[in-house]
Design a protein around this motif. Structure first.
Motif, mmCIF file in Angstrom:
data_model
loop_
_atom_site.group_PDB
_atom_site.id
_atom_site.type_symbol
_atom_site.label_atom_id
_atom_site.label_comp_id
_atom_site.label_asym_id
_atom_site.label_seq_id
_atom_site.Cartn_x
_atom_site.Cartn_y
_atom_site.Cartn_z
ATOM 1 N N ARG A 125 12.309 -10.690 3.907
ATOM 2 C CA ARG A 125 10.910 -10.873 2.636
ATOM 3 C C ARG A 125 11.029 -9.545 2.404
ATOM 4 N N ASN A 126 11.814 -8.597 2.222
ATOM 5 C CA ASN A 126 11.640 -7.386 1.455
ATOM 6 C C ASN A 126 10.379 -6.988 1.501
ATOM 7 N N LEU A 127 10.352 -7.032 2.587
ATOM 8 C CA LEU A 127 9.062 -6.031 3.292
ATOM 9 C C LEU A 127 9.122 -5.003 3.557
ATOM 10 N N ASP A 128 9.545 -3.559 3.187
ATOM 11 C CA ASP A 128 9.537 -2.373 3.979
ATOM 12 C C ASP A 128 8.684 -2.421 4.566
ATOM 13 N N ARG A 129 8.797 -1.570 6.469
ATOM 14 C CA ARG A 129 7.656 -1.538 7.538
ATOM 15 C C ARG A 129 6.987 -0.304 7.009
ATOM 16 N N ASN A 130 7.753 0.902 6.899
ATOM 17 C CA ASN A 130 7.222 2.640 6.123
ATOM 18 C C ASN A 130 6.618 2.319 4.900
ATOM 19 N N THR A 131 6.741 1.384 4.566
ATOM 20 C CA THR A 131 6.015 1.058 3.084
ATOM 21 C C THR A 131 4.467 1.180 3.621
ATOM 22 N N VAL A 132 4.474 -0.722 4.190
ATOM 23 C CA VAL A 132 3.263 -1.034 5.151
ATOM 24 C C VAL A 132 2.048 -0.328 5.834
ATOM 25 N N LEU A 133 3.292 0.841 6.734
ATOM 26 C CA LEU A 133 2.121 1.643 7.371
ATOM 27 C C LEU A 133 1.945 2.626 6.612
ATOM 28 N N ARG A 134 2.528 3.542 5.846
ATOM 29 C CA ARG A 134 2.458 4.320 5.462
ATOM 30 C C ARG A 134 0.665 3.117 4.463
ATOM 31 N N LEU A 135 0.515 2.383 3.558
ATOM 32 C CA LEU A 135 -0.458 2.128 3.271
ATOM 33 C C LEU A 135 -1.369 1.664 3.645
ATOM 34 N N ALA A 136 -0.900 1.354 5.253
ATOM 35 C CA ALA A 136 -2.030 1.445 6.119
ATOM 36 C C ALA A 136 -3.129 2.643 6.123
ATOM 37 N N GLU A 137 -2.514 3.244 6.200
ATOM 38 C CA GLU A 137 -3.476 4.838 6.449
ATOM 39 C C GLU A 137 -4.662 4.500 5.538
ATOM 40 N N CYS A 138 -4.344 3.838 4.158
ATOM 41 C CA CYS A 138 -5.222 3.592 2.908
ATOM 42 C C CYS A 138 -5.526 5.294 2.600
ATOM 43 N N GLU A 139 -4.385 5.859 2.119
ATOM 44 C CA GLU A 139 -4.452 7.372 1.478
ATOM 45 C C GLU A 139 -5.199 6.308 -0.128
ATOM 46 N N PHE A 140 -3.782 5.180 -0.024
ATOM 47 C CA PHE A 140 -4.080 4.597 -1.870
ATOM 48 C C PHE A 140 -6.359 3.844 -1.612
ATOM 49 N N VAL A 141 -6.761 3.829 -0.990
ATOM 50 C CA VAL A 141 -7.847 3.978 -1.020
ATOM 51 C C VAL A 141 -8.659 5.035 -1.705
ATOM 52 N N GLU A 142 -8.255 5.993 -0.588
ATOM 53 C CA GLU A 142 -8.939 7.795 -0.642
ATOM 54 C C GLU A 142 -8.405 7.903 -2.501
ATOM 55 N N LYS A 143 -7.697 7.243 -3.227
ATOM 56 C CA LYS A 143 -7.074 7.953 -4.682
ATOM 57 C C LYS A 143 -7.016 6.784 -4.900
ATOM 58 N N ASN A 144 -7.645 5.907 -4.985
ATOM 59 C CA ASN A 144 -8.189 5.035 -6.109
ATOM 60 C C ASN A 144 -7.582 4.360 -6.668
ATOM 61 N N GLU A 145 -5.479 3.429 -6.187
ATOM 62 C CA GLU A 145 -4.932 2.993 -6.311
ATOM 63 C C GLU A 145 -4.864 1.681 -6.098
ATOM 64 N N ASN A 146 -4.051 0.970 -6.759
ATOM 65 C CA ASN A 146 -3.874 -0.666 -6.482
ATOM 66 C C ASN A 146 -3.170 -0.750 -5.429
ATOM 67 N N ILE A 147 -2.784 -2.096 -5.005
ATOM 68 C CA ILE A 147 -2.051 -2.709 -4.532
ATOM 69 C C ILE A 147 -1.570 -4.349 -5.226
ATOM 70 N N LEU A 148 -0.600 -4.296 -5.523
ATOM 71 C CA LEU A 148 -0.113 -5.999 -6.047
ATOM 72 C C LEU A 148 0.779 -7.099 -5.305
#
Length: 245
Positions: free
Chosen positions: A79-102
């Motif tokens: 699936r080309n889906l890295d577990r560590n990447t997803v788990l890191r995104l799930a911490e929602c730091e991207f929201v605090e930094k106003n980052e996007n996910i495509l």
């Protein structure tokens, strides 16, 4: 006296305390605590109750089309889906930094499931989230322009910490939808996060948006400081169908 206290707790909407106190009385465990332990137990019960109600309310308000969660995501290598990447995104730091996910990939590979799972995580973390099917959102906002509620609808979107634009790019944008998307992106630039799912690779979004100047403005803001996930593999729907058979 206990019955009066239980009644008052309920009337004051201290539902967590009410349930904990009533359970302790009925089970005869009130004398198992010191006074400060008992007060602490009641406070913890009330805090948990309010926290859980807040999460439930946030999930309801998000109007997710799917029910999904991080724990059930398939991290198969194909699936080309890295577990560590997803788990890191799930911490929602991207929201605090106003980052996007495509999130891109062919039909059925789990784009919407992943995007929604991250939306659920944001709700759990206390953020305001709204899910939109992109085509239906554009249709709704086009009608809002006609009845005069357009700015009010845009303001509602702007107040969200995270918006999910699901199935972006199923059809090319007309001039109205192009400007609407620009206004949404402008309002959220450095002021909120967007999760976009699309069957079209990011490099093909220029053609979907049309009008080079506007496409440049939209994509510069959308792609800058974004996390990009390109899912591969067979359709998950097809796999589930084969497994059922």
């Amino acid at each position: 006296m206990n019955e009066s206290t239980v009644t008052k707790m309920k009337q004051m909407k201290l539902y967590g305390m009410h349930n904990a106190f009533k359970t302790a009385i009925e089970s005869g465990k009130t004398d198992h605590y010191t006074l400060d332990e008992f007060v602490s137990m009641l406070i913890d019960a009330e805090w948990d109750e309010r926290h859980n109600r807040r999460i439930a309310r946030s999930i309801t308000n998000a109007r997710f089309h799917y029910k999904s969660n991080i724990e059930t995501i398939n991290f198969d290598q194909t699936r080309n889906l890295d577990r560590n990447t997803v788990l890191r995104l799930a911490e929602c730091e991207f929201v605090e930094k106003n980052e996007n996910i495509l999130i891109t990939g062919s039909t059925g590979v789990g784009k919407s499931y992943l995007g929604t799972a991250l939306g659920y995580q944001a709700c759990i973390q206390g953020f305001k989230v709204s899910y939109f099917n992109t085509s239906k959102l554009f249709a709704k906002l086009k009608m809002a322009k006609a009845d005069g509620s357009y700015l009010r609808e845009l303001a509602k979107i702007e107040r969200q910490d995270v918006i999910i634009l699901d199935d972006f790019g199923l059809q090319a944008l007309d001039s109205h939808n192009r400007i609407t998307l620009l206004e949404i992106i402008e309002d959220r630039h450095n002021n909120g996060s967007i999760i976009v799912t699309s069957q079209i690779p990011v490099q093909g979004w220029y053609d979907i948006i049309g009008e080079k100047t506007i496409a440049d403005a939209i994509l510069d803001r959308l792609i800058h400081q974004s996390h990009r996930i390109e899912l591969h593999g067979e359709s998950m729907r097809k796999k589930r169908g084969i497994n059922k058979g």
